[in-house]
Every structure is written in structure tokens, then in C-alpha cells.
Design a protein around this motif. Structure first.
Motif, short mmCIF file in Angstrom:
data_model
loop_
_atom_site.label_atom_id
_atom_site.label_comp_id
_atom_site.label_asym_id
_atom_site.label_seq_id
_atom_site.Cartn_x
_atom_site.Cartn_y
_atom_site.Cartn_z
N CYS A 187 3.69 -3.12 -21.26
CA CYS A 187 4.43 -3.88 -20.27
C CYS A 187 4.67 -2.98 -19.06
N LEU A 188 4.22 -3.42 -17.90
CA LEU A 188 4.36 -2.60 -16.69
C LEU A 188 5.64 -3.01 -15.95
N GLU A 189 6.22 -2.03 -15.26
CA GLU A 189 7.41 -2.32 -14.46
C GLU A 189 7.14 -2.02 -13.00
N GLY A 190 7.72 -2.81 -12.13
CA GLY A 190 7.57 -2.58 -10.70
C GLY A 190 7.59 -3.89 -9.96
N GLN A 191 7.14 -3.84 -8.68
CA GLN A 191 7.04 -5.08 -7.90
C GLN A 191 5.59 -5.54 -7.91
N GLU A 192 5.42 -6.86 -7.92
CA GLU A 192 4.06 -7.40 -7.92
C GLU A 192 3.60 -7.69 -6.50
N ALA A 193 2.31 -7.60 -6.28
CA ALA A 193 1.73 -8.00 -4.99
C ALA A 193 0.36 -8.59 -5.25
N SER A 194 -0.08 -9.44 -4.34
CA SER A 194 -1.40 -10.05 -4.47
C SER A 194 -2.28 -9.52 -3.36
N ILE A 195 -3.42 -8.96 -3.74
CA ILE A 195 -4.39 -8.48 -2.76
C ILE A 195 -5.65 -9.32 -2.90
N LEU A 196 -5.97 -10.03 -1.84
CA LEU A 196 -7.17 -10.88 -1.85
C LEU A 196 -8.18 -10.31 -0.87
N ALA A 270 -6.74 -9.70 -6.69
CA ALA A 270 -6.21 -8.75 -7.65
C ALA A 270 -4.68 -8.90 -7.68
N GLY A 271 -4.16 -9.26 -8.84
CA GLY A 271 -2.71 -9.27 -9.04
C GLY A 271 -2.31 -7.86 -9.45
N ILE A 272 -1.46 -7.23 -8.64
CA ILE A 272 -1.18 -5.81 -8.81
C ILE A 272 0.29 -5.60 -9.15
N MET A 273 0.56 -4.67 -10.05
CA MET A 273 1.94 -4.20 -10.24
C MET A 273 2.01 -2.83 -9.57
N ILE A 274 2.96 -2.67 -8.65
CA ILE A 274 3.15 -1.36 -8.02
C ILE A 274 4.11 -0.58 -8.92
N THR A 275 3.57 0.26 -9.77
CA THR A 275 4.40 1.01 -10.72
C THR A 275 4.73 2.38 -10.14
N LYS A 276 5.59 3.12 -10.84
CA LYS A 276 5.89 4.47 -10.33
C LYS A 276 4.68 5.39 -10.45
N ASP A 277 3.71 5.00 -11.26
CA ASP A 277 2.45 5.78 -11.35
C ASP A 277 1.35 5.23 -10.46
N GLY A 278 1.74 4.36 -9.53
CA GLY A 278 0.74 3.81 -8.61
C GLY A 278 0.38 2.37 -8.99
N PRO A 279 -0.53 1.77 -8.20
CA PRO A 279 -0.87 0.36 -8.42
C PRO A 279 -1.72 0.17 -9.67
N LYS A 280 -1.40 -0.86 -10.44
CA LYS A 280 -2.20 -1.19 -11.63
C LYS A 280 -2.49 -2.69 -11.65
N VAL A 281 -3.67 -3.03 -12.13
CA VAL A 281 -4.07 -4.44 -12.14
C VAL A 281 -3.38 -5.19 -13.28
N LEU A 282 -2.76 -6.33 -12.95
CA LEU A 282 -2.20 -7.22 -13.96
C LEU A 282 -3.25 -8.24 -14.37
N GLU A 283 -3.96 -8.72 -13.38
CA GLU A 283 -4.96 -9.77 -13.63
C GLU A 283 -5.89 -9.85 -12.44
N PHE A 284 -7.07 -10.40 -12.69
CA PHE A 284 -7.96 -10.78 -11.60
C PHE A 284 -8.06 -12.29 -11.58
N ASN A 285 -8.13 -12.84 -10.37
CA ASN A 285 -8.50 -14.23 -10.20
C ASN A 285 -9.74 -14.26 -9.32
N VAL A 286 -10.54 -15.30 -9.50
CA VAL A 286 -11.83 -15.32 -8.80
C VAL A 286 -11.82 -16.34 -7.67
N ARG A 287 -10.63 -16.60 -7.14
CA ARG A 287 -10.45 -17.68 -6.15
C ARG A 287 -9.21 -17.36 -5.35
N PHE A 288 -8.95 -18.19 -4.34
CA PHE A 288 -7.75 -18.01 -3.55
C PHE A 288 -6.50 -18.26 -4.41
#
Ligand code: AMP
Ligand code: GLY
Length: 431
Positions: A187-196, A270-288
Motif C-alpha cells: 500500500c503506497l502513501e502520498g498524493q495521487e496525480a494523473s499524467i496523460l 499513468a496514475g501516479i502516487m507521489i511517495t516520499k521515495d518518488g513517483p510510483k505507478v498505481l495503474e495504467f489506463n489506455v485512454r483519456f
């Protein structure tokens, strides 16, 4: 050009709205579309998964470009089918779409090409998975391998909860075939961000960053939804982080797919969690993303059709970057009472003529319907027809101004049972 957009949600309304601004777009169709989309495009009664029906329509109408909204059509191989007939279609093919359709595929690819993500283990046997959760650190995250309409992820705080999750996915089969395999991950902790990004499998053109709000209630409480609001840009993604994500996540993934003989064209999310160890992928989506697209596209100044064509035709290297409106954009989703559980359709929506008059506000329709025989003398009436009904979107010079503008618009709208989050965008302010 004749352009067809496939899908019926707020994302597709935003796509149609943006495509309608292109100098290349002459006629726009949407299958099946919704009440709001029908103002800008001719809505065609063909379901997004009806690949043969869509193919027949595109061939008959001589559509020049098809843009796919939802993942299900991509996962069924609509792009491969269209390629067989040399039809231009924006989106990844079936093999590439596995990145979303199979979390096992995505995780194995990430492990192979050193894309940062949560540590994980794959199981195809429930007893083994149940034994495993006895001895790992908690909370842990249990994910069904296949598509489960955004519901296939369970965060378990205790071993009992984890076992229950394993049991419901693998034995009770609550997601059917999607639960043949599962992933158990940290389980990752941090803020989520979406990078398309848009890509033609070689070049990458990023879209502006954004952040989704997945839970139904304020302060991220309550069950997960399809997304209750979004804003762009997401200040949590600093320029440095953005570069790091492009390098370690986007390029490694697309190059990795290429090395494995998979050609990825379209949008990669790319659904990303910005953790204290840097960005990590939560999931990929193949669309908008939905509702990210509703917060991103109002800021895009470039012609979206030009870039989509370039990605489809493998000529994306012509674009280094896109042109963006420097203002912030916020999208607040107005949902039916009871959503994400049971809700009733058919509630009349009021206030849309008023929001139409507002500057820097666009209301994207998701679950709406017009009466079959409208009275053309009167303003169009719209009725609710889904869980997420509207995506009310506003622009402002600062995120605070965009939030205020958007909520001014939301307050003009009403339908019986309407619910919305009051805190969309506040994470960006509190930074
Ligand atoms: P997914 O369908 O994989 O995007 O997961 C849906 C949501 O579950 C994500 O947006 C996160 O909020 C949450 N999630 C997924 N994986 C993890 C994880 N490893 N750690 C914490 N939260 C997660
Ligand atoms: N906003 C999340 C998604 O589109 O999957």
C-alpha cells in the motif's frame, strides 16, 4: 473531415467539444453519445462495444478518423479490426491495451523495464494468496487482474479483510473472469496525480497534469467512484517530478512495449502516487481519464485533431509540446443521489440555460438524456440518465478563482437528489 467519437460520458463530451473547435472537423458523430453531446455531434445509436456495428457505420459513412473513449472497446480489439480495413482510429491496439485490461501484464512489464511501482506478487490460487496475506505487512492492496469497472482494487487493513477480498475475487468471482488472477501489492502513501501523454510509440507529447477525486464524499471519505471531480494543473507535480515521471514511467513503458514488439499509439494515462521515495505507478489506463479530460481539455489551445492524427499516423515527432492556457481548470461532478450505489434516472435538470451564459464555464454532460420528441419552441429539457450526471467546469487565473467560478456554476444547477463534493481542488490550495 468526418470524425466519430465512441462513448457516452463526460470525457466524450469534452472530446467532442474540443474536436468541434478544430479547423479539420467538418462533421462530428458520437456513438452512442448523450443529451449534451447531441448539441455538437450527431448521436448514433450504436453501443461502444459493438465493434461490428461501429465498423459498418464508419465504412458506410466514410468516417476519416475514429476516436475511442472507453477502455472496453480498446480491450476488445477495435483498433486491430479498423486497421484491417485501413481505417484511421486513435487508440492502442488489443495487445497494447493489455496495459489496462490486465494488471498482471502491466506489473510484469513494469518489473521487466524498471518502472517504479509498488512491490507485488501475482497469484492464481486462492489458498496460496490467503496464506501469503497472513505474513505480510498491512495494509495491503488486492487487485483483480482484469477489467472491473474501476472496482477491482481493495485496500485491506487486516489479514481477515485481505482474505475476504481474495475470497470474493477468486472464489465468489464477483468480477467474473477478471478475477482468475490477482495481485497483492504494497500500500503506497502520498498524493495521487494523473499524467496523460499522447504517443505514436516513439515520440511522446505530454498533456497537462491533473488530479482526480475518487471518493464519493469530501475529505476523501466513503466508497470509490468513477471520479467526483478533477483539476489541472496539479501543483503536486512539480516540473522536476514531471520530467522524472516522463523518463522513468512513460518512456520506459513505451520503449519496453516496443522492445516486446508492441506498438502503442494513442493516449497513455499513468496514475501516479507521489511517495516520499518518488513517483510510483498505481495503474495504467489506455485512454483519456474521466473526469481528468474535462479539466485538461479546456486548457488546451492546440488543435487536438492535428495531434491525434499525428499520433495515429506515427508522425508525432512534429509536435514537441502543445500550447496551454496558463489558467487553472476545475471540474466538479454532479451525481445522482445514491451513486455509487443504486440511484434513480429521469430527474429533470434545471439551471443549464443560466450556466450556458457564464463566461469561462462549460458544463459537460455525462449521464443525461433529452426527451425523444423535444419541443423546438422551448429550451431543451435534460433528464438524468446515469450515476455521474454532469461535469461542471470552470477556468480561473488561480486555482482558487477556478474553484470559485466552478462552484458558482454548480450552485445554479439542480435536480432531485443531486450530490457533489464541496472540496474539489482544495488540495492544490493547501500546498
Ligand atoms: P487502480 O484501479 O489500480 O487505479 O486503483 C484505484 C485506486 O486505488 C487508485 O487510484 C488508488 O487510490 C488506490 N490504489 C491502487 N493501488 C494502490 C496502492 N498500491 N497503494 C495505495 N493505493 C492504491
Ligand atoms: N479518473 C480515473 C479514470 O479515468 O480511470
Amino acid at each position: 473531415m468526418k470524425i466519430l467519437v465512441i462513448g457516452s460520458g463526460g470525457r466524450e463530451h469534452a472530446l467532442v467539444w474540443k474536436i468541434a473547435q478544430s479547423k479539420l472537423a467538418d462533421n462530428i458523430f458520437c456513438a452512442p453519445g448523450n443529451g449534451g453531446i447531441s448539441k455538437l455531434a450527431e448521436c448514433i445509436d450504436i453501443k461502444a462495444e459493438d465493434i461490428q456495428g461501429l465498423l459498418d457505420f464508419v465504412r458506410k459513412e466514410k468516417i476519416d478518423l475514429t476516436v475511442v473513449g472507453p477502455e472496453a472497446s480498446l480491450a476488445c480489439g477495435i483498433v486491430d479490426e479498423f486497421f484491417n480495413y485501413k481505417l484511421r482510429i486513435f487508440g492502442p491496439n488489443k495487445k497494447a491495451a493489455q496495459l489496462e485490461a490486465s494488471k498482471v501484464f502491466a506489473k510484469e512489464l513494469m518489473a521487466k523495464y524498471a518502472v517504479p511501482t509498488a512491490d507485488f506478487k501475482i497469484f492464481d490460487n486462492a489458498e496460496e494468496a490467503e496464506r501469503y496475506v497472513e505474513k505480510i505487512a498491512l495494509p495491503c492492496v488486492i487487485k483483480a487482474d482484469g477489467l472491473a469497472q474501476g472496482k477491482g482494487v481493495i485496500i485491506a487493513k487486516t489479514a481477515d479483510e485481505a482474505k475476504q477480498a481474495v475470497n470474493s475475487i477468486m472464489q465468489e468471482r464477483i468480477f467474473g473472469e477478471a478475477g482468475n488472477k490477482i495481485i497483492i501489492e504494497d500500500c503506497l502513501e502520498g498524493q495521487e496525480a494523473s499524467i496523460l501523454v499522447l504517443t505514436d510509440s516513439k515520440s511522446v507529447v505530454p498533456l497537462a497534469s491533473s488530479q482526480d477525486h475518487k471518493r464519493i464524499f469530501d475529505n476523501d471519505q466513503g466508497p470509490n467512484t468513477g471520479g467526483m471531480g478533477a483539476y489541472s494543473p496539479a501543483p503536486v507535480v512539480t516540473q522536476e517530478l514531471f520530467k522524472e515521471i516522463l523518463h522513468k514511467v512513460v518512456h520506459r513503458t513505451i520503449d519496453g512495449l516496443s522492445k516486446d514488439g508492441i506498438d502503442y499509439r494513442g493516449v497513455l494515462y499513468a496514475g501516479i502516487m507521489i511517495t516520499k521515495d518518488g513517483p510510483k505507478v498505481l495503474e495504467f489506463n489506455v485512454r483519456f481519464g474521466d473526469p481528468e479530460t474535462q479539466a485538461i481539455l479546456p486548457r488546451l489551445k492546440s488543435d487536438i485533431v492535428e495531434v491525434m492524427l499525428a499520433a495515429t499516423d506515427k508522425k508525432l515527432s512534429r509536435f514537441k509540446t502543445l500550447d496551454w492556457d496558463g489558467r487553472s481548470c476545475v471540474c466538479v461532478v454532479c451525481a445522482s443521489g445514491g451513486y455509487p450505489g443504486n440511484y434513480k434516472n429521469g430527474k429533470e435538470i434545471s439551471g443549464l440555460e443560466e450556466t450556458d451564459k457564464m463566461q469561462d464555464v462549460v458544463v459537460f454532460h455525462a449521464g443525461t438524456k433529452k426527451p425523444p420528441t423535444p419541443n423546438f419552441q422551448l429550451p431543451t429539457r435534460y433528464f438524468t440518465n446515469g450515476g455521474r450526471v454532469l461535469g461542471v467546469t470552470g477556468l480561473g487565473d488561480t486555482i482558487k478563482k477556478a474553484i470559485d467560478k466552478t462552484y458558482q456554476a454548480v450552485e445554479k444547477i439542480n435536480f432531485e437528489g443531486m450530490q457533489y463534493r464541496k472540496d474539489i481542488g482544495y488540495k492544490a490550495i493547501s500546498r
